[in-house]
Design an enzyme around this catalytic site. Structure first.
Site, PDB file in Angstrom:
ATOM      1  N   THR A  16       0.823  -1.208   0.000  1.00 61.14           N
ATOM      2  CA  THR A  16       0.000   0.000   0.000  1.00 61.14           C
ATOM      3  C   THR A  16       0.859   1.260   0.000  1.00 61.14           C
ATOM      4  O   THR A  16       0.337   2.370   0.078  1.00 61.14           O
ATOM      5  CB  THR A  16      -0.950   0.023   1.219  1.00 61.14           C
ATOM      6  OG1 THR A  16      -0.176  -0.019   2.416  1.00 61.14           O
ATOM      7  CG2 THR A  16      -1.931  -1.130   1.177  1.00 61.14           C
ATOM      8  N   ARG A  39       0.211  -3.128   7.215  1.00 62.84           N
ATOM      9  CA  ARG A  39      -0.114  -2.774   8.592  1.00 62.84           C
ATOM     10  C   ARG A  39      -1.624  -2.563   8.717  1.00 62.84           C
ATOM     11  O   ARG A  39      -2.272  -2.109   7.765  1.00 62.84           O
ATOM     12  CB  ARG A  39       0.628  -1.510   9.019  1.00 62.84           C
ATOM     13  CG  ARG A  39       2.098  -1.788   9.303  1.00 62.84           C
ATOM     14  CD  ARG A  39       2.795  -0.517   9.667  1.00 62.84           C
ATOM     15  NE  ARG A  39       3.030   0.192   8.405  1.00 62.84           N
ATOM     16  CZ  ARG A  39       3.978   1.078   8.226  1.00 62.84           C
ATOM     17  NH1 ARG A  39       4.757   1.425   9.200  1.00 62.84           N
ATOM     18  NH2 ARG A  39       4.138   1.652   7.060  1.00 62.84           N
ATOM     19  N   THR A  42      -6.272   1.670  11.020  1.00 62.08           N
ATOM     20  CA  THR A  42      -6.779   2.141  12.311  1.00 62.08           C
ATOM     21  C   THR A  42      -7.565   3.424  12.081  1.00 62.08           C
ATOM     22  O   THR A  42      -7.603   3.953  10.959  1.00 62.08           O
ATOM     23  CB  THR A  42      -5.619   2.432  13.287  1.00 62.08           C
ATOM     24  OG1 THR A  42      -4.875   3.556  12.798  1.00 62.08           O
ATOM     25  CG2 THR A  42      -4.709   1.226  13.460  1.00 62.08           C
ATOM     26  N   SER A  45      -5.459   6.022  10.460  1.00 57.68           N
ATOM     27  CA  SER A  45      -4.914   5.804   9.115  1.00 57.68           C
ATOM     28  C   SER A  45      -5.319   6.942   8.190  1.00 57.68           C
ATOM     29  O   SER A  45      -6.429   7.479   8.283  1.00 57.68           O
ATOM     30  CB  SER A  45      -5.414   4.476   8.545  1.00 57.68           C
ATOM     31  OG  SER A  45      -4.929   3.397   9.284  1.00 57.68           O
ATOM     32  N   PRO A  47      -6.614   8.818   4.922  1.00 58.89           N
ATOM     33  CA  PRO A  47      -7.685   8.477   3.969  1.00 58.89           C
ATOM     34  C   PRO A  47      -7.148   7.788   2.713  1.00 58.89           C
ATOM     35  O   PRO A  47      -7.798   6.908   2.165  1.00 58.89           O
ATOM     36  CB  PRO A  47      -8.311   9.833   3.630  1.00 58.89           C
ATOM     37  CG  PRO A  47      -8.019  10.694   4.821  1.00 58.89           C
ATOM     38  CD  PRO A  47      -6.677  10.225   5.336  1.00 58.89           C
ATOM     39  N   PRO A  91      13.012   2.943   6.383  1.00 54.74           N
ATOM     40  CA  PRO A  91      13.046   2.723   7.837  1.00 54.74           C
ATOM     41  C   PRO A  91      12.796   1.263   8.239  1.00 54.74           C
ATOM     42  O   PRO A  91      13.182   0.862   9.331  1.00 54.74           O
ATOM     43  CB  PRO A  91      11.921   3.630   8.363  1.00 54.74           C
ATOM     44  CG  PRO A  91      11.760   4.676   7.318  1.00 54.74           C
ATOM     45  CD  PRO A  91      12.056   3.985   6.019  1.00 54.74           C
ATOM     46  N   SER A 115      13.315  -5.541  -0.958  1.00 50.21           N
ATOM     47  CA  SER A 115      13.226  -4.126  -1.304  1.00 50.21           C
ATOM     48  C   SER A 115      14.633  -3.624  -1.611  1.00 50.21           C
ATOM     49  O   SER A 115      15.379  -3.215  -0.735  1.00 50.21           O
ATOM     50  CB  SER A 115      12.612  -3.342  -0.141  1.00 50.21           C
ATOM     51  OG  SER A 115      12.342  -2.022  -0.536  1.00 50.21           O
ATOM     52  N   PHE A 117      15.278  -1.679  -4.661  1.00 43.04           N
ATOM     53  CA  PHE A 117      15.055  -0.938  -5.898  1.00 43.04           C
ATOM     54  C   PHE A 117      15.858   0.345  -5.977  1.00 43.04           C
ATOM     55  O   PHE A 117      15.336   1.415  -6.190  1.00 43.04           O
ATOM     56  CB  PHE A 117      13.549  -0.676  -6.050  1.00 43.04           C
ATOM     57  CG  PHE A 117      12.743  -1.922  -5.869  1.00 43.04           C
ATOM     58  CD1 PHE A 117      12.689  -2.866  -6.878  1.00 43.04           C
ATOM     59  CD2 PHE A 117      12.097  -2.192  -4.677  1.00 43.04           C
ATOM     60  CE1 PHE A 117      11.971  -4.040  -6.713  1.00 43.04           C
ATOM     61  CE2 PHE A 117      11.377  -3.366  -4.504  1.00 43.04           C
ATOM     62  CZ  PHE A 117      11.318  -4.283  -5.528  1.00 43.04           C
ATOM     63  N   LYS A 137      21.034  -2.258   3.548  1.00 48.43           N
ATOM     64  CA  LYS A 137      20.681  -3.077   2.392  1.00 48.43           C
ATOM     65  C   LYS A 137      21.634  -4.259   2.247  1.00 48.43           C
ATOM     66  O   LYS A 137      21.215  -5.364   1.915  1.00 48.43           O
ATOM     67  CB  LYS A 137      20.679  -2.230   1.122  1.00 48.43           C
ATOM     68  CG  LYS A 137      19.524  -1.234   1.079  1.00 48.43           C
ATOM     69  CD  LYS A 137      19.546  -0.402  -0.173  1.00 48.43           C
ATOM     70  CE  LYS A 137      19.138  -1.248  -1.350  1.00 48.43           C
ATOM     71  NZ  LYS A 137      19.036  -0.506  -2.595  1.00 48.43           N
TER      72      LYS A 137
END
Length: 180
Positions: A16, A39, A42, A45, A47, A91, A115, A117, A137
């Site tokens: 997402t 995740r 909640t 969150s 919109p 993070p 991840s 990229f 990384k």
């Protein structure tokens, strides 16, 4: 439908987020059964997160809400898929070690794309602020290799807009800015 069941089922961590939403849409448009581990939503969150959840559900994506420290939950989901793509943000890079461990326990994953990229971290010699980023990384990369799970590292030679926002933090005010 013939052929539909032969395509790999894909699980995307961070689906997402900034890059992940494009991976999810590409997976679905390529005809893959697509799962997103995200995740939990909640009341706090944004919109936009709620909208992306609705959009994904509308195109047949299965969204699993959870945290990366829910090991047993992740292992059980991994046993249902063939390919894992991680698009977690900087993070959370080291949290991918939890994904690697779960993949090893599940034992069925045909391909993992961490991840990655950005640049080829084993071949560049950056300046100190960026070196700390690349070291995280490298830790994940070495763990993936040591786990002996099938993997693909994608080095797209940086997504500069992403790095400007994450590393330079232009939204924060600064008294001094150091440019190398």
């Amino acid at each position: 439908m013939e052929g539909e069941n032969t395509k790999p089922k894909i699980l995307i961590f961070g689906g997402t987020g900034y890059l992940g939403k494009y991976m999810v849409k590409a997976s679905v448009s390529s005809g893959h059964k697509t799962f997103v581990y995200a995740r939990p939503v909640t009341q706090n969150s944004r919109p936009s997160k709620l909208e992306i959840h609705k959009e994904f559900q509308g195109i047949g994506v299965t969204i699993i809400e959870g945290e990366l420290d829910e090991h047993e939950k992740i292992v059980s989901i991994l046993k249902e898929v063939d390919v894992v793509i991680s698009t977690v943000a900087y993070p959370q890079f080291l949290d991918q070690l939890k994904i690697v461990h779960a993949i090893k326990v599940a034992g069925n994953i045909k391909r993992f794309l961490p991840s990655e990229f950005g640049c080829e971290e084993d071949r560049v010699r950056p300046l100190p602020p960026f070196e700390a980023y690349l070291e995280k990384k490298r830790i994940v990369r070495r763990a993936v290799e040591a786990a002996k799970i099938p993997y693909t590292f994608v080095s797209a030679n940086l997504c500069s807009a992403y790095f400007v926002n994450v590393l330079l933090r232009p939204s924060e005010s600064h008294d001094d800015v150091v440019v190398y």
